[in-house]
Design an enzyme around this catalytic site. Sequence first.
Site, PDB file in Angstrom:
ATOM      1  N   CYS A 150       0.814  -1.225   0.000  1.00 23.89           N
ATOM      2  CA  CYS A 150       0.000   0.000   0.000  1.00 23.89           C
ATOM      3  C   CYS A 150       0.844   1.270   0.000  1.00 23.89           C
ATOM      4  CB  CYS A 150      -0.952  -0.006   1.186  1.00 23.89           C
ATOM      5  SG  CYS A 150      -1.892  -1.519   1.294  1.00 23.89           S
ATOM      6  N   HIS A 300      -3.473   6.859   2.054  1.00 18.13           N
ATOM      7  CA  HIS A 300      -3.898   5.550   1.549  1.00 18.13           C
ATOM      8  C   HIS A 300      -5.254   5.228   2.176  1.00 18.13           C
ATOM      9  CE1 HIS A 300      -4.336   1.374   0.941  1.00 18.13           C
ATOM     10  NE2 HIS A 300      -3.943   1.019   2.141  1.00 18.13           N
ATOM     11  N   ASN A 330     -10.308  -0.633   0.272  1.00 19.42           N
ATOM     12  CA  ASN A 330      -8.849  -0.496   0.284  1.00 19.42           C
ATOM     13  C   ASN A 330      -8.288  -1.111  -0.999  1.00 19.42           C
ATOM     14  OD1 ASN A 330      -6.101  -0.932   0.623  1.00 19.42           O
ATOM     15  ND2 ASN A 330      -6.261  -1.537   2.766  1.00 19.42           N
TER      16      ASN A 330
HETATM   17  O1  UT7 Z   1      -3.638  -1.272   3.766  1.00 16.71           O
HETATM   18  C1  UT7 Z   1      -3.394  -1.485   5.103  1.00 16.71           C
HETATM   19  C2  UT7 Z   1      -4.084  -2.738   5.432  1.00 16.71           C
HETATM   20  N1  UT7 Z   1      -4.990  -2.895   6.473  1.00 16.71           N
HETATM   21  C3  UT7 Z   1      -5.532  -1.990   7.318  1.00 16.71           C
HETATM   22  O2  UT7 Z   1      -5.333  -0.831   7.307  1.00 16.71           O
HETATM   23  C4  UT7 Z   1      -6.486  -2.578   8.325  1.00 16.71           C
HETATM   24  C5  UT7 Z   1      -6.388  -1.904   9.664  1.00 16.71           C
HETATM   25  N2  UT7 Z   1      -7.358  -2.464  10.587  1.00 16.71           N
HETATM   26  C6  UT7 Z   1      -8.685  -2.262  10.493  1.00 16.71           C
HETATM   27  O3  UT7 Z   1      -9.139  -1.588   9.587  1.00 16.71           O
HETATM   28  C7  UT7 Z   1      -9.591  -2.842  11.555  1.00 16.71           C
HETATM   29  O4  UT7 Z   1      -8.796  -3.457  12.545  1.00 16.71           O
HETATM   30  C8  UT7 Z   1     -10.610  -3.872  11.003  1.00 16.71           C
HETATM   31  C9  UT7 Z   1     -11.680  -3.145  10.181  1.00 16.71           C
HETATM   32  C10 UT7 Z   1      -9.943  -4.923  10.146  1.00 16.71           C
HETATM   33  C11 UT7 Z   1     -11.313  -4.561  12.164  1.00 16.71           C
HETATM   34  O5  UT7 Z   1     -11.934  -3.583  12.997  1.00 16.71           O
HETATM   35  P1  UT7 Z   1     -11.755  -3.630  14.571  1.00 16.71           P
HETATM   36  O6  UT7 Z   1     -12.519  -2.497  15.118  1.00 16.71           O
HETATM   37  O7  UT7 Z   1     -10.294  -3.694  14.861  1.00 16.71           O
HETATM   38  O8  UT7 Z   1     -12.496  -4.968  14.930  1.00 16.71           O
HETATM   39  P2  UT7 Z   1     -11.931  -6.280  15.650  1.00 16.71           P
HETATM   40  O9  UT7 Z   1     -11.046  -7.057  14.728  1.00 16.71           O
HETATM   41  O10 UT7 Z   1     -11.413  -5.922  17.005  1.00 16.71           O
HETATM   42  O11 UT7 Z   1     -13.261  -7.098  15.873  1.00 16.71           O
HETATM   43  C12 UT7 Z   1     -14.277  -6.628  16.780  1.00 16.71           C
HETATM   44  C13 UT7 Z   1     -15.415  -7.641  16.735  1.00 16.71           C
HETATM   45  C14 UT7 Z   1     -14.944  -9.094  16.946  1.00 16.71           C
HETATM   46  O12 UT7 Z   1     -15.961  -9.766  17.621  1.00 16.71           O
HETATM   47  P3  UT7 Z   1     -15.849 -10.027  19.209  1.00 16.71           P
HETATM   48  O13 UT7 Z   1     -14.597 -10.842  19.380  1.00 16.71           O
HETATM   49  O14 UT7 Z   1     -15.764  -8.672  19.834  1.00 16.71           O
HETATM   50  O15 UT7 Z   1     -17.108 -10.768  19.524  1.00 16.71           O
HETATM   51  C15 UT7 Z   1     -14.853  -9.628  15.535  1.00 16.71           C
HETATM   52  O16 UT7 Z   1     -15.013 -11.036  15.475  1.00 16.71           O
HETATM   53  O17 UT7 Z   1     -16.031  -7.612  15.451  1.00 16.71           O
HETATM   54  C16 UT7 Z   1     -16.009  -8.935  14.875  1.00 16.71           C
HETATM   55  N3  UT7 Z   1     -15.849  -8.782  13.440  1.00 16.71           N
HETATM   56  C17 UT7 Z   1     -16.884  -8.599  12.605  1.00 16.71           C
HETATM   57  N4  UT7 Z   1     -18.222  -8.550  12.826  1.00 16.71           N
HETATM   58  C18 UT7 Z   1     -18.995  -8.348  11.752  1.00 16.71           C
HETATM   59  C19 UT7 Z   1     -14.695  -8.756  12.734  1.00 16.71           C
HETATM   60  N5  UT7 Z   1     -14.957  -8.580  11.435  1.00 16.71           N
HETATM   61  C20 UT7 Z   1     -16.313  -8.481  11.337  1.00 16.71           C
HETATM   62  C21 UT7 Z   1     -17.188  -8.286  10.253  1.00 16.71           C
HETATM   63  N6  UT7 Z   1     -18.511  -8.221  10.506  1.00 16.71           N
HETATM   64  N7  UT7 Z   1     -16.755  -8.143   8.988  1.00 16.71           N
END
Ligand code: UT7
Length: 374
Positions: A150, A300, A330
């Site tokens: 990225c 980005h 993204n």
């Molecule tokens: O180009 C660079 C590449 N990547 C990035 O920049 C990504 C950077 N990170 C992010 O954008 C975020 O961390 C994500 C969008 C990937 C995830 O968001 P988050 O607020 O960090 O969520 P999390 O992974 O902490 O998950 C929170 C909850 C979890 O459930 P529990 O354990 O609290 O019950 C996940 O299992 O949300 C759940 N979850 C979802 N629920 C519905 C994770 N993905 C999803 C989903 N839909 N797609």
Amino acid sequence: MANACGWVCSDSVSARVMCTSSVEGASASHSRLPRFVSKGCKLVGCGSAVPSLKVSNDDLAKIVETNDEWISTRTGIRNRRIISGKESLVGLAAEAARKALEMAEVNPDDVDLVLLCSSTPENLFGSATQIPKALGCKKTPLAYDITAACSGFILGLVSGSSHIRGSGFKNVLVIGAEALSRYTDWTDRGTCILFGDAAGAVLLQACAVEDDCLFGFDLHSDGDGHRHLNATMEQKELDDAADSNGSVVGFPPNHASYSCIKMNGKEVFRFAVGVVPQSVEFALQNAGLTVSSIDWLLLHQANQRILDAVAKRLEVPSERVISNIANYGNTSAASIPLALDEAVRSGRIQPGHTIAAAGFGAGLTWGSIIIKWG
Ligand code: UT7
């Protein structure tokens, strides 16, 4: 060096490339240009292309346990485009490049260098050489790939400008193009909701030193953070092909292939919000500018919450932050030139505007550049 969030940075590469030109609100003091620099370079055209297949959050909710509310609240993404049918990465990249050349009114035969920034080329040895062919160039310019995920487009701009300043190239196409959908695990709701496919391009052109439009940059990489975001090569080890006596039993080995993208979202989020503001500040310092002298912050497009957090840290008001993540998700190396192109064509970014652009992602890699449009 450790930054404010404790992220350990490798040595950075940064430079002031500003010389006698000046930007409104900032004066160019004495030049720190290397002596061999006798040319400036400017951005004279941009273009973009996206696949026709639009995939909404509701579409994804049919294949993984997710919903529109979760995705849009946590990421800002509502739709993304995915390559399908006869579409190809090279086709998208060439379309974006063609539009950039048309805007700049430059003939494809006058391009002397093509840099394709992509981590998803259609050939192990790179796809850049296919772009001049697709553009119908009669003369064959030098073309090569840059793989930096990225951050690729920022690296491409710095590389392209270095070729102009140091090697005498005149018209350099810098293209960011990705087809991450080909490496997405469509059963992993933590990643499959994020990515989209696209291409964006700019034409960098040699100009007088006084008209130079690339003011300063800042680049970093850190292989330790690789574990948080990767798509690694998988291959049956040659060791497995030998029996306990060392005799060959399973030669030749299987062909290698790449795994789908694996990501620790929380760590990548923390990394981005930690390092990007500092990198933008370094690039501004190298340009002899301050945040108040930029018209646009162009990051980005990874997550709207990352854009908001970085802008807040830098104290850039939201109306000066470019965002099109809702429509495309993204798109890795393509996201910055795609957002630039939309903002230029819609008239938001005007000739003479100063832009702080920053990329960050797998590698880990991150970097910023300060540019003037047009
Ligand atoms: O180009 C660079 C590449 N990547 C990035 O920049 C990504 C950077 N990170 C992010 O954008 C975020 O961390 C994500 C969008 C990937 C995830 O968001 P988050 O607020 O960090 O969520 P999390 O992974 O902490 O998950 C929170 C909850 C979890 O459930 P529990 O354990 O609290 O019950 C996940 O299992 O949300 C759940 N979850 C979802 N629920 C519905 C994770 N993905 C999803 C989903 N839909 N797609």
